[in-house]
Design a protein around this motif. Structure first.
Motif, PDB file in Angstrom:
ATOM      1  N   ARG A  37       0.881  -1.171   0.000  1.00  0.00           N
ATOM      2  CA  ARG A  37       0.000   0.000   0.000  1.00  0.00           C
ATOM      3  C   ARG A  37       0.919   1.222   0.000  1.00  0.00           C
ATOM      4  O   ARG A  37       1.648   1.459   0.955  1.00  0.00           O
ATOM      5  CB  ARG A  37      -0.902   0.013   1.242  1.00  0.00           C
ATOM      6  CG  ARG A  37      -1.763  -1.248   1.395  1.00  0.00           C
ATOM      7  CD  ARG A  37      -2.844  -1.309   0.335  1.00  0.00           C
ATOM      8  NE  ARG A  37      -3.697  -2.483   0.477  1.00  0.00           N
ATOM      9  CZ  ARG A  37      -3.551  -3.603  -0.220  1.00  0.00           C
ATOM     10  NH1 ARG A  37      -2.558  -3.718  -1.094  1.00  0.00           N
ATOM     11  NH2 ARG A  37      -4.373  -4.619  -0.054  1.00  0.00           N
ATOM     12  N   VAL A  38       0.886   1.969  -1.095  1.00  0.00           N
ATOM     13  CA  VAL A  38       1.809   3.088  -1.283  1.00  0.00           C
ATOM     14  C   VAL A  38       1.024   4.367  -1.523  1.00  0.00           C
ATOM     15  O   VAL A  38       0.095   4.389  -2.347  1.00  0.00           O
ATOM     16  CB  VAL A  38       2.745   2.837  -2.489  1.00  0.00           C
ATOM     17  CG1 VAL A  38       3.760   3.977  -2.634  1.00  0.00           C
ATOM     18  CG2 VAL A  38       3.463   1.490  -2.358  1.00  0.00           C
ATOM     19  N   SER A  39       1.353   5.439  -0.821  1.00  0.00           N
ATOM     20  CA  SER A  39       0.722   6.740  -1.061  1.00  0.00           C
ATOM     21  C   SER A  39       1.786   7.754  -1.468  1.00  0.00           C
ATOM     22  O   SER A  39       2.911   7.733  -0.966  1.00  0.00           O
ATOM     23  CB  SER A  39      -0.030   7.234   0.179  1.00  0.00           C
ATOM     24  OG  SER A  39       0.866   7.673   1.180  1.00  0.00           O
ATOM     25  N   LEU A  40       1.406   8.621  -2.417  1.00  0.00           N
ATOM     26  CA  LEU A  40       2.253   9.714  -2.855  1.00  0.00           C
ATOM     27  C   LEU A  40       1.450  10.996  -2.750  1.00  0.00           C
ATOM     28  O   LEU A  40       0.343  11.086  -3.274  1.00  0.00           O
ATOM     29  CB  LEU A  40       2.705   9.545  -4.310  1.00  0.00           C
ATOM     30  CG  LEU A  40       3.476   8.309  -4.719  1.00  0.00           C
ATOM     31  CD1 LEU A  40       2.526   7.210  -5.171  1.00  0.00           C
ATOM     32  CD2 LEU A  40       4.437   8.661  -5.859  1.00  0.00           C
ATOM     33  N   GLN A  41       1.998  11.982  -2.072  1.00  0.00           N
ATOM     34  CA  GLN A  41       1.325  13.270  -1.969  1.00  0.00           C
ATOM     35  C   GLN A  41       2.254  14.358  -2.486  1.00  0.00           C
ATOM     36  O   GLN A  41       3.478  14.251  -2.387  1.00  0.00           O
ATOM     37  CB  GLN A  41       0.922  13.558  -0.527  1.00  0.00           C
ATOM     38  CG  GLN A  41       2.090  13.674   0.457  1.00  0.00           C
ATOM     39  CD  GLN A  41       1.618  13.710   1.889  1.00  0.00           C
ATOM     40  OE1 GLN A  41       1.018  12.766   2.389  1.00  0.00           O
ATOM     41  NE2 GLN A  41       1.908  14.809   2.572  1.00  0.00           N
ATOM     42  N   GLY A  42       1.657  15.380  -3.079  1.00  0.00           N
ATOM     43  CA  GLY A  42       2.485  16.460  -3.603  1.00  0.00           C
ATOM     44  C   GLY A  42       1.648  17.540  -4.233  1.00  0.00           C
ATOM     45  O   GLY A  42       0.451  17.374  -4.479  1.00  0.00           O
ATOM     46  N   VAL A  43       2.293  18.649  -4.499  1.00  0.00           N
ATOM     47  CA  VAL A  43       1.637  19.784  -5.132  1.00  0.00           C
ATOM     48  C   VAL A  43       1.468  19.507  -6.620  1.00  0.00           C
ATOM     49  O   VAL A  43       2.082  18.590  -7.176  1.00  0.00           O
ATOM     50  CB  VAL A  43       2.451  21.077  -4.932  1.00  0.00           C
ATOM     51  CG1 VAL A  43       2.545  21.432  -3.461  1.00  0.00           C
ATOM     52  CG2 VAL A  43       3.846  20.938  -5.539  1.00  0.00           C
ATOM     53  N   SER A  44       0.629  20.281  -7.278  1.00  0.00           N
ATOM     54  CA  SER A  44       0.439  20.139  -8.714  1.00  0.00           C
ATOM     55  C   SER A  44       1.761  20.359  -9.437  1.00  0.00           C
ATOM     56  O   SER A  44       2.488  21.311  -9.159  1.00  0.00           O
ATOM     57  CB  SER A  44      -0.597  21.159  -9.195  1.00  0.00           C
ATOM     58  OG  SER A  44      -0.767  21.090 -10.586  1.00  0.00           O
ATOM     59  N   GLY A  45       2.086  19.455 -10.361  1.00  0.00           N
ATOM     60  CA  GLY A  45       3.330  19.578 -11.110  1.00  0.00           C
ATOM     61  C   GLY A  45       4.521  18.903 -10.478  1.00  0.00           C
ATOM     62  O   GLY A  45       5.632  18.972 -11.013  1.00  0.00           O
ATOM     63  N   SER A  46       4.316  18.214  -9.363  1.00  0.00           N
ATOM     64  CA  SER A  46       5.444  17.576  -8.674  1.00  0.00           C
ATOM     65  C   SER A  46       5.820  16.227  -9.280  1.00  0.00           C
ATOM     66  O   SER A  46       6.875  15.676  -8.962  1.00  0.00           O
ATOM     67  CB  SER A  46       5.117  17.401  -7.185  1.00  0.00           C
ATOM     68  OG  SER A  46       3.980  16.567  -7.009  1.00  0.00           O
ATOM     69  N   GLY A  47       4.968  15.679 -10.148  1.00  0.00           N
ATOM     70  CA  GLY A  47       5.280  14.417 -10.794  1.00  0.00           C
ATOM     71  C   GLY A  47       4.678  13.198 -10.128  1.00  0.00           C
ATOM     72  O   GLY A  47       5.067  12.069 -10.416  1.00  0.00           O
ATOM     73  N   LYS A  48       3.678  13.416  -9.264  1.00  0.00           N
ATOM     74  CA  LYS A  48       3.139  12.278  -8.514  1.00  0.00           C
ATOM     75  C   LYS A  48       2.346  11.313  -9.391  1.00  0.00           C
ATOM     76  O   LYS A  48       2.362  10.097  -9.143  1.00  0.00           O
ATOM     77  CB  LYS A  48       2.303  12.751  -7.324  1.00  0.00           C
ATOM     78  CG  LYS A  48       1.133  13.644  -7.642  1.00  0.00           C
ATOM     79  CD  LYS A  48       0.470  14.137  -6.379  1.00  0.00           C
ATOM     80  CE  LYS A  48      -0.722  15.039  -6.675  1.00  0.00           C
ATOM     81  NZ  LYS A  48      -0.304  16.296  -7.356  1.00  0.00           N
ATOM     82  N   THR A  49       1.657  11.820 -10.425  1.00  0.00           N
ATOM     83  CA  THR A  49       0.899  10.906 -11.288  1.00  0.00           C
ATOM     84  C   THR A  49       1.846   9.971 -12.034  1.00  0.00           C
ATOM     85  O   THR A  49       1.674   8.748 -12.023  1.00  0.00           O
ATOM     86  CB  THR A  49       0.031  11.681 -12.295  1.00  0.00           C
ATOM     87  OG1 THR A  49      -0.980  12.401 -11.590  1.00  0.00           O
ATOM     88  CG2 THR A  49      -0.643  10.732 -13.282  1.00  0.00           C
ATOM     89  N   TRP A  50       2.856  10.525 -12.699  1.00  0.00           N
ATOM     90  CA  TRP A  50       3.803   9.693 -13.435  1.00  0.00           C
ATOM     91  C   TRP A  50       4.547   8.742 -12.500  1.00  0.00           C
ATOM     92  O   TRP A  50       4.713   7.553 -12.803  1.00  0.00           O
ATOM     93  CB  TRP A  50       4.798  10.553 -14.208  1.00  0.00           C
ATOM     94  CG  TRP A  50       6.004   9.774 -14.661  1.00  0.00           C
ATOM     95  CD1 TRP A  50       7.278   9.898 -14.236  1.00  0.00           C
ATOM     96  CD2 TRP A  50       6.007   8.710 -15.631  1.00  0.00           C
ATOM     97  NE1 TRP A  50       8.098   8.987 -14.867  1.00  0.00           N
ATOM     98  CE2 TRP A  50       7.333   8.243 -15.726  1.00  0.00           C
ATOM     99  CE3 TRP A  50       5.017   8.106 -16.403  1.00  0.00           C
ATOM    100  CZ2 TRP A  50       7.707   7.205 -16.580  1.00  0.00           C
ATOM    101  CZ3 TRP A  50       5.389   7.064 -17.258  1.00  0.00           C
ATOM    102  CH2 TRP A  50       6.705   6.630 -17.345  1.00  0.00           C
ATOM    103  N   THR A  51       4.989   9.247 -11.372  1.00  0.00           N
ATOM    104  CA  THR A  51       5.722   8.393 -10.433  1.00  0.00           C
ATOM    105  C   THR A  51       4.828   7.286  -9.911  1.00  0.00           C
ATOM    106  O   THR A  51       5.244   6.127  -9.798  1.00  0.00           O
ATOM    107  CB  THR A  51       6.283   9.227  -9.277  1.00  0.00           C
ATOM    108  OG1 THR A  51       7.103  10.283  -9.802  1.00  0.00           O
ATOM    109  CG2 THR A  51       7.120   8.375  -8.336  1.00  0.00           C
ATOM    110  N   GLY A  52       3.574   7.626  -9.586  1.00  0.00           N
ATOM    111  CA  GLY A  52       2.639   6.604  -9.120  1.00  0.00           C
ATOM    112  C   GLY A  52       2.395   5.535 -10.168  1.00  0.00           C
ATOM    113  O   GLY A  52       2.356   4.336  -9.859  1.00  0.00           O
ATOM    114  N   LEU A  53       2.247   5.947 -11.433  1.00  0.00           N
ATOM    115  CA  LEU A  53       2.039   4.981 -12.505  1.00  0.00           C
ATOM    116  C   LEU A  53       3.256   4.084 -12.690  1.00  0.00           C
ATOM    117  O   LEU A  53       3.122   2.869 -12.908  1.00  0.00           O
ATOM    118  CB  LEU A  53       1.741   5.707 -13.816  1.00  0.00           C
ATOM    119  CG  LEU A  53       0.402   6.440 -13.905  1.00  0.00           C
ATOM    120  CD1 LEU A  53       0.330   7.255 -15.191  1.00  0.00           C
ATOM    121  CD2 LEU A  53      -0.768   5.455 -13.832  1.00  0.00           C
ATOM    122  N   SER A  54       4.441   4.655 -12.609  1.00  0.00           N
ATOM    123  CA  SER A  54       5.645   3.841 -12.800  1.00  0.00           C
ATOM    124  C   SER A  54       5.858   2.878 -11.632  1.00  0.00           C
ATOM    125  O   SER A  54       6.325   1.754 -11.831  1.00  0.00           O
ATOM    126  CB  SER A  54       6.875   4.730 -13.013  1.00  0.00           C
ATOM    127  OG  SER A  54       7.089   5.600 -11.919  1.00  0.00           O
TER     128      SER A  54
END
Length: 258
Positions: A37-54
């Motif tokens: 179970r992994v969570s990533l939080q960050g501001v807009s533009g921080s790369g969390k969507t791409w990092t989460g997908l990878s």
């Protein structure tokens, strides 16, 4: 695609018989069958969507995974990048019960990994937990206590569905943001956007095995990790497959001799 059993909302337990010499009801501890179970939080533009997908792609080990997308299809912009392949479920209403249903459907479809991008919508988006609390309170003359009496179980059931999904789960969350003045390399003070806590119920990141935050410079900082290899790590422009998924899988598959 390997079929997974549907989620059952109870703590992960083993039904093996106790080993000789153990007290009644106790069993040898093991990580067998555990999922991340992994969570990533960050501001807009921080790369969390791409990092989460990878990260999800790395955990899926070459299998297609599922994405529950609340960001107007943002995840689909990355399909095919570095070979990543996934299926998406687009959502525009964020009642926590809808996320539970989506997770149940994903389990029946056999996805080994589910990414939720982002979990913040199920807190403060249309029909999210805060909306549910406000609606319930309005039925009782604005009584917020009555509102939370209805909203809290919805939130708790949603979290439990995430924790008991029979595959890995990777969830992104937006961070509340503010601007602060910081001195730059030229000695001048300039406004810099910084991340605050996740836009979800306070402390939700600690429900996860690994919780990380990302800043606008794409720097990842591990806030909490049950995986020793990731403890207090700070990664510049992280590779989700190599830097996060691999050590997580290595950790889950390692069991000391019994």
């Amino acid at each position: 695609m390997n079929q997974l059993p549907p989620p059952v909302r109870r703590a992960q337990t083993r039904q093996d018989q106790p080993a000789a010499g153990t007290a009644a009801g106790f069993r040898p501890a093991t990580k067998d069958g555990r999922k991340a179970r992994v969570s990533l939080q960050g501001v807009s533009g921080s790369g969390k969507t791409w990092t989460g997908l990878s990260i999800a792609w790395g955990l899926a080990e070459g299998n297609r995974f599922g994405v529950i997308d609340t960001e107007n299809g943002a995840s689909s912009l990355y399909v095919g990048e570095r070979g990543i392949q996934f299926d998406t479920l687009q959502m525009d209403r964020y009642d926590p019960r809808l996320l539970i249903e989506a997770l149940e459907s994903a389990a029946k479809a056999g996805y080994p990994v589910i990414a939720v991008d982002s979990l913040s919508h199920f807190w403060k988006g249309t029909d999210g937990t805060l909306d549910q609390v406000e609606k319930a309170a309005s039925r009782f003359g604005g009584n917020s206590f009555a509102g939370w009496k209805e909203g809290t179980p919805l939130q708790n059931d949603m979290v439990e569905a995430i924790l008991t999904y029979p595959g890995h789960v990777v969830a992104t969350m937006r961070s509340q943001t503010e601007w602060v003045l910081q001195e730059n390399a030229r000695g001048r003070r300039e406004p810099v956007m910084v991340g605050m806590r996740a836009e979800q119920r306070k402390g939700i990141e600690y429900e996860f095995d690994i919780a990380v935050e990302m800043n606008i410079e794409n720097r990842l900082r591990v806030l909490k990790s049950r995986c020793p290899a990731l403890h207090q790590q700070v990664l510049e422009r992280p590779d989700g497959v190599r830097d996060l998924a691999k050590p997580i899988l290595d950790w889950l598959r390692s069991n000391p001799a019994q």
